[in-house]
Design a protein around this motif. Structure first.
Motif, short mmCIF file in Angstrom:
data_model
loop_
_atom_site.label_atom_id
_atom_site.label_comp_id
_atom_site.label_asym_id
_atom_site.label_seq_id
_atom_site.Cartn_x
_atom_site.Cartn_y
_atom_site.Cartn_z
N TYR A 120 0.75 -1.12 0.13
CA TYR A 120 0.11 -0.06 0.14
C TYR A 120 0.82 1.28 -0.03
O TYR A 120 0.57 2.07 -0.77
CB TYR A 120 -1.10 0.12 1.20
CG TYR A 120 -1.54 1.29 1.69
CD1 TYR A 120 -2.42 2.01 0.98
CD2 TYR A 120 -0.67 2.22 2.52
CE1 TYR A 120 -3.02 3.29 1.12
CE2 TYR A 120 -1.17 3.49 2.89
CZ TYR A 120 -2.17 4.01 2.08
OH TYR A 120 -2.75 5.25 2.56
N ALA A 144 -6.64 -1.37 -1.25
CA ALA A 144 -8.12 -1.02 -1.15
C ALA A 144 -8.13 -0.62 0.41
O ALA A 144 -9.62 -0.81 0.92
CB ALA A 144 -9.09 -1.81 -1.76
N SER A 148 -12.26 -0.53 2.76
CA SER A 148 -12.89 -1.51 3.16
C SER A 148 -13.54 -1.15 4.81
O SER A 148 -13.57 -0.14 4.89
CB SER A 148 -11.72 -2.59 3.77
OG SER A 148 -11.03 -2.89 2.83
N HIS A 203 -8.21 -6.80 -2.90
CA HIS A 203 -7.88 -5.26 -2.93
C HIS A 203 -6.89 -5.33 -4.02
O HIS A 203 -7.32 -4.21 -4.96
CB HIS A 203 -6.85 -5.32 -1.66
CG HIS A 203 -7.40 -5.21 -0.36
ND1 HIS A 203 -7.04 -3.96 0.51
CD2 HIS A 203 -8.43 -5.64 0.25
CE1 HIS A 203 -7.82 -4.16 1.80
NE2 HIS A 203 -8.58 -5.23 1.58
#
Length: 251
Positions: A120, A144, A148, A203
């Motif tokens: 990330y 993501a 979430s 994700h």
């Protein structure tokens, strides 16, 4: 290759911190070198890549410096309440490396990658600071995460709300939103991979589809594997090759 631990004072964190670095020790390897910033996951620190993978062997004889910073549990983000881990990496670590090592202190000489939280972080920082990095990779990234269920996010990372605030979706730390805001022509080269048994697979599929729908060039691959070091040690080799192409390193 040579290996060192750099102890430094982070002005962004107002505290002492450290990073590990692998760099060429063969005088025949031409300078300046390129730099690969390699980020760890939520439960680890700056020592983990060297302890759990053969990253030093994978970059042997390359004109490349591998910098492994300590991001704490800070998601490589300037917290709404807390530490400024984004500034620590972009200003303090990159700045110190650029000043201290014979590296290309320019976009064309820098790459960034990581796993899980670091995946990330690499995608977010690579997009947000697209003038700093020419290529980005993510293994098993929590890309993501900000989209979430907040309750589930707090179970994984109790620091979630303190770092990102109450409504982070679409905000300045959301990779999906960053893509919408920046010039697509300046997006770094991207490579994203994830194991098919990884709990973060959706994700990665969601971000891949998001990029595909916008016709944004990127590499995306799924492989057999889970959220573990057997997977990351294998596939960081492909990340090194990907960055070597984009950094235009000679074989």
């Amino acid at each position: 290759m040579a290996f060192a631990t750099i102890q430094y004072f982070s002005r962004s964190l107002s505290k002492a911190s450290a990073f590990n670095v692998i760099f060429p020790d063969d005088p025949a390897i031409p300078r300046p070198w390129s730099t690969f910033y390699l980020l760890h996951g939520l439960s680890d620190d700056h020592t983990i890549w060297a302890r759990r993978t053969s990253i030093e062997r994978y970059v042997q004889d390359m004109p490349l410096v591998v910098v492994m910073p300590d991001g704490g549990r800070g998601w490589y983000t300037n917290a709404a309440e807390g530490y400024a881990h984004e500034d620590d990496l972009i200003r303090d670590v990159v700045g110190l490396v650029d000043r201290t090592f014979p590296v290309k202190a320019e976009r064309e000489g820098r790459a960034i990658g990581g796993l899980s939280m670091g995946g990330y972080g690499a995608v977010k920082l690579g997009l947000k600071h697209h003038e700093t990095f020419c290529s980005v990779n993510s293994h098993s990234g929590a890309i993501a995460f900000l989209r979430s269920d907040p309750a589930e996010n707090r179970k994984l990372s109790p620091e979630f709300e303190r770092i990102f605030g109450k409504e982070p979706k679409g905000g300045p730390e959301d990779p999906f939103a960053i893509v919408e805001r920046i010039d697509h022509g300046r997006i770094p080269a991207m490579r994203i991979d994830c194991g098919t048994d990884d709990f973060l697979i959706q994700h990665n599929r969601d971000f891949h589809k998001f990029l595909e729908d916008r016709r944004i060039a990127h590499e995306y691959q799924e492989f057999p594997g889970d959220h573990n070091w057997a997977y990351w040690d294998q596939h960081v080799q492909e990340a090194v090759a990907f960055h070597a192409r984009n950094l235009k390193l000679k074989p």
